[in-house]
Design a protein around this motif. Structure first.
Motif, PDB file in Angstrom:
ATOM      1  N   VAL A  54      -2.362  -6.020   2.775  1.00  0.00           N
ATOM      2  CA  VAL A  54      -3.003  -4.955   2.219  1.00  0.00           C
ATOM      3  C   VAL A  54      -2.129  -3.705   1.524  1.00  0.00           C
ATOM      4  O   VAL A  54      -2.185  -3.356   0.698  1.00  0.00           O
ATOM      5  N   ALA A  55      -1.129  -3.537   2.596  1.00  0.00           N
ATOM      6  CA  ALA A  55      -0.179  -2.334   2.408  1.00  0.00           C
ATOM      7  C   ALA A  55       0.723  -2.662   0.887  1.00  0.00           C
ATOM      8  O   ALA A  55       0.888  -1.472   0.119  1.00  0.00           O
ATOM      9  N   THR A  56       1.107  -4.114   0.981  1.00  0.00           N
ATOM     10  CA  THR A  56       2.289  -4.094  -0.305  1.00  0.00           C
ATOM     11  C   THR A  56       1.488  -4.132  -1.418  1.00  0.00           C
ATOM     12  O   THR A  56       1.799  -3.804  -2.374  1.00  0.00           O
ATOM     13  N   LEU A  57       0.055  -4.901  -1.406  1.00  0.00           N
ATOM     14  CA  LEU A  57      -0.647  -4.740  -2.752  1.00  0.00           C
ATOM     15  C   LEU A  57      -1.257  -3.398  -3.104  1.00  0.00           C
ATOM     16  O   LEU A  57      -1.197  -2.980  -4.152  1.00  0.00           O
ATOM     17  N   LEU A  58      -1.324  -2.528  -2.233  1.00  0.00           N
ATOM     18  CA  LEU A  58      -1.997  -1.113  -2.524  1.00  0.00           C
ATOM     19  C   LEU A  58      -0.652  -0.546  -3.051  1.00  0.00           C
ATOM     20  O   LEU A  58      -0.649   0.347  -4.075  1.00  0.00           O
ATOM     21  N   ALA A  59       0.484  -0.529  -2.398  1.00  0.00           N
ATOM     22  CA  ALA A  59       1.647   0.142  -2.838  1.00  0.00           C
ATOM     23  C   ALA A  59       1.964  -0.389  -4.198  1.00  0.00           C
ATOM     24  O   ALA A  59       2.474   0.713  -5.138  1.00  0.00           O
ATOM     25  N   THR A  60       1.745  -1.621  -4.613  1.00  0.00           N
ATOM     26  CA  THR A  60       1.934  -2.117  -5.985  1.00  0.00           C
ATOM     27  C   THR A  60       1.124  -1.479  -7.043  1.00  0.00           C
ATOM     28  O   THR A  60       1.570  -1.178  -8.087  1.00  0.00           O
ATOM     29  N   ALA A  61      -0.221  -1.648  -6.623  1.00  0.00           N
ATOM     30  CA  ALA A  61      -1.268  -1.089  -7.554  1.00  0.00           C
ATOM     31  C   ALA A  61      -1.358   0.324  -7.585  1.00  0.00           C
ATOM     32  O   ALA A  61      -1.900   0.749  -8.597  1.00  0.00           O
ATOM     33  N   LEU A  62      -0.923   1.086  -6.619  1.00  0.00           N
ATOM     34  CA  LEU A  62      -1.227   2.612  -6.638  1.00  0.00           C
ATOM     35  C   LEU A  62       0.170   3.269  -6.283  1.00  0.00           C
ATOM     36  O   LEU A  62       0.236   3.610  -5.053  1.00  0.00           O
ATOM     37  N   PRO A  63       1.137   3.257  -7.218  1.00  0.00           N
ATOM     38  CA  PRO A  63       2.371   3.696  -6.846  1.00  0.00           C
ATOM     39  C   PRO A  63       2.594   4.989  -6.599  1.00  0.00           C
ATOM     40  O   PRO A  63       3.562   5.442  -5.901  1.00  0.00           O
ATOM     41  N   ASP A  64       1.264   6.038  -6.908  1.00  0.00           N
ATOM     42  CA  ASP A  64       1.523   7.146  -6.284  1.00  0.00           C
ATOM     43  C   ASP A  64       1.183   7.556  -5.106  1.00  0.00           C
ATOM     44  O   ASP A  64       1.198   8.536  -4.373  1.00  0.00           O
ATOM     45  N   LEU A  65       0.625   6.462  -4.230  1.00  0.00           N
ATOM     46  CA  LEU A  65       0.330   6.488  -2.901  1.00  0.00           C
ATOM     47  C   LEU A  65       1.712   6.456  -1.935  1.00  0.00           C
ATOM     48  O   LEU A  65       2.522   5.637  -2.319  1.00  0.00           O
ATOM     49  N   LYS A  66       1.535   7.248  -0.939  1.00  0.00           N
ATOM     50  CA  LYS A  66       2.647   7.261   0.016  1.00  0.00           C
ATOM     51  C   LYS A  66       2.115   6.451   1.197  1.00  0.00           C
ATOM     52  O   LYS A  66       1.073   6.884   2.047  1.00  0.00           O
ATOM     53  N   ILE A  67       2.707   5.334   1.905  1.00  0.00           N
ATOM     54  CA  ILE A  67       1.878   4.411   2.781  1.00  0.00           C
ATOM     55  C   ILE A  67       2.875   4.229   3.933  1.00  0.00           C
ATOM     56  O   ILE A  67       3.962   4.103   3.550  1.00  0.00           O
ATOM     57  N   ALA A  68       2.427   4.415   4.970  1.00  0.00           N
ATOM     58  CA  ALA A  68       3.229   3.961   6.450  1.00  0.00           C
ATOM     59  C   ALA A  68       2.392   2.904   7.107  1.00  0.00           C
ATOM     60  O   ALA A  68       1.336   2.885   7.298  1.00  0.00           O
TER      61      ALA A  68
END
Length: 606
Positions: A25-39
């Motif tokens: 989930v985290a890696t796919l979201l980080a790729t699809a939504l580059p403006d998001l900041k994820i931990a």
């Protein structure tokens, strides 16, 4: 005290857990939504490039009692079993189970996912939606164009770098002895055509002989500027303000960062908190957060944030019964590795490093059969099984009763008799009727939970494994490499019983030899044996079920925790009902589906 990580105080999304589903989930979201900041906060250690993780043949090392890559849970005495404290473990490292599991490529039936949609109202979770996600995630190197398989995903599947004698013989003899259960080249095609077939077991091992895990092929192989994965960080609870999740409370785990401060710290999440600590971990985080059964929370003076009676309930697994047999001394097995023979491992490393073949390039499991009674066999399981058959399996021809698996080596017996070679049979139930539960036992995060596995509390389950023992016994004693049973690890039949082992049986019997017959007392002996030796398949699920709230559901079909905004659960705790196979594939499906759901909600697309 030292601070192993600099975790910033604010992120858009925070994951409590960094296992298989979480990393997808985290890696796919980080790729699809580059403006998001994820931990991502993972309680266990990192695994990047570590030989014991990437090398297939070393998988058993993660089950050692001293393991720092698995979290062990112990069941309280349960009325169905005679081995009350058998341990269940869950992956506790970056990548979770995908980094330490047995690598068996074994996918469910279409009806398993269809049940989630039709029986529990989870629109979009049926097989027509889930199968394409599994295809997207894989490259089936064995035959990439095969129906329902993938040809360009990050996770690769092969037969591994070696095939043991037991696998070849089990498929050959089993398919001939069980005349209406032939050989097949497909055992994970999602349809009834994969049932009652003997087939070679594919593995989550790539062409280079390396474990195909989520950690290395979704995360470590890419660079992310907007995603941070922190190891050795344990989440205590989710912070909820006015009905909205706002972040999590955490500390540095003493098992990974011994010298780090154990003070509780807070990290905020502006958009979403995703609990993804697995079927064993997620319900405990929710309960410590004040989300769960009121009586349990009150017992530990935890303020009730949201009463949800289903948290920690509906525990399911695939109870397994292993039976070892002696093998010809020249048979290739994993016994030396199972014993932890360091000299043997050192001796075989050069072969593995040279061409990725041999013991370290495989797991020793090369053959299985997803067995289901034919209509004329149902009566063999007895009247207590009939109700279960009629309600659960009869109308679903793609659902097996159990999986029969043959292994080159026996983990439990190799240390006891280090001069012997073993072959081992495993029966693990596909859809156990029994249920258990898992709840916090204190506010101490390191305390064993109040856990009851519930195995064999339903008589249908014990009837199933009894039939499985009888089936496997006849196949194994006809294998050319068979050299007799390890009597101490089999049922103790009454003296003079027609089912008793012939102590002179030191080699294979004739193919047309009479099969054993069983009395009521013999069946009772098998039942007692099964209750005494049953263990987990490490396939826990269901403890935060995706069901309607009035059916003790915890999350809805968008994975939202009922009654709490900006809080989701995404891991193997959410299946409302079981899947018949090893659960790695389903964890992948949940991760891919959760990423799709969350991305759409945030205005993106994966």
């Amino acid at each position: 005290m030292s601070t192993p990580h600099t975790i910033e105080p604010f992120y858009d999304i925070v994951f409590a857990g960094g296992g298989t589903a979480a990393l997808i989930v985290a890696t796919l979201l980080a790729t699809a939504l580059p403006d998001l900041k994820i931990a991502v906060l993972e309680s266990g250690p990192g695994v990047k490039g570590k030989f014991e993780h990437t090398t297939p043949g070393l998988y058993i090392s993660h089950l050692a009692p001293t393991s720092k890559t698995a979290q062990f849970y112990f069941s309280k005495p349960s009325p169905g079993i005679g081995n009350p404290m058998g341990d269940r473990c869950a992956g506790m490292c970056v990548g979770g189970g995908s980094s330490i599991n047995f690598m068996l490529y074994n996918r469910p039936s279409a009806s398993d996912y269809d049940d989630w949609e039709t029986k529990y109202g989870n629109k979009g979770w049926g097989s027509k939606n889930i199968i394409p996600l599994l295809q997207k995630a894989e490259t089936y190197d064995i035959e990439p164009t095969k129906v329902n398989h993938g040809d360009s995903g990050p996770l690769h599947i092969t037969y591994g770098g070696d095939v043991f004698d037991i696998g070849k013989q089990y498929i050959d003899v089993g398919s001939k002895f069980e005349k209406n259960r032939p050989q097949s080249d497909e055992g994970s095609g999602f349809t009834a055509d994969s049932i009652n077939k003997f087939f070679q077991m594919p593995k989550w091992i790539n062409k280079d002989g390396i474990r195909s895990d989520v950690a290395h092929y979704y995360y470590y192989n890419l660079e992310f500027k907007n995603l941070a994965v922190f190891d050795g960080v344990r989440v205590n609870r989710v912070l909820v303000t006015n009905g909205t999740a706002t972040g999590v409370e955490y500390f540095f785990d003493k098992r990974v960062h011994e010298g780090a401060s154990k003070d509780l710290k807070i990290v905020s999440a502006s958009k979403l908190v995703v609990v993804s600590a697995g079927a064993m971990g997620s319900p405990l985080i929710l309960e410590r957060s004040g989300i769960g059964r009121k009586d349990i929370l009150n017992k530990f003076n935890i303020p009730v944030v949201q009463e949800l009676a289903g948290v920690g309930e509906n525990y399911q697994d695939h109870p397994a019964v292993f039976t070892p047999y002696y093998a010809d001394p020249e048979t290739t097995t994993m016994d030396a590795i199972f014993r932890g023979d360091a000299d043997f491992v050192a001796k075989v490393i050069p072969q593995y490093q040279k061409d990725r073949t041999g013991w370290l390039a495989t797991n020793g499991v090369d053959a299985i059969c997803k067995m289901r009674p034919h209509p004329d066999e149902v009566a063999q399981l007895g009247p207590k099984f009939k109700k279960y058959w009629d309600e659960v399996l009869k109308d679903y021809p793609d659902k097996p009763l159990f999986i029969l698996m043959a292994t080159g080596g026996s983990p439990g017996d190799a240390p006891a008799e280090p001069t012997k070679k073993f072959i081992c049979h495993n029966t693990f139930l596909s859809y156990a009727a029994s249920r258990g539960y898992l709840h916090i036992s204190s506010t101490d995060l390191y305390a064993n939970p109040d856990f009851d596995c519930g195995y064999f509390t339903d008589p249908a389950d014990i009837a199933a494994v009894r039939w499985g023992y009888k089936k496997a016994r006849e196949i194994f004693r006809r294998l050319p490499i068979y050299r007799g049973p390890r009597l101490a690890a089999h049922p103790q039949f009454p003296p003079g019983s027609p089912a008793a082992w012939d102590i002179e049986e030191k080699g294979p019997v004739a193919f047309d030899a009479p099969v054993f017959t069983y009395t009521k007392e013999d069946d009772e002996a098998i039942d007692k044996f099964s209750r005494d030796v049953v263990i987990t398949s490490w396939h826990s699920l269901g403890t935060c079920a995706m069901k309607p709230r009035d059916q003790n559901g915890v999350v809805d079909s968008s994975l939202n925790v009922y009654g709490i905004k900006n809080l989701k659960v995404a891991d193997l705790s959410i299946p409302p009902s079981n899947v018949h196979s090893n659960t790695y594939a389903t964890a992948i499906a949940i991760g891919e589906k959760a990423a799709t759901i969350i991305a759409e909600e945030l205005g993106g697309k994966v």
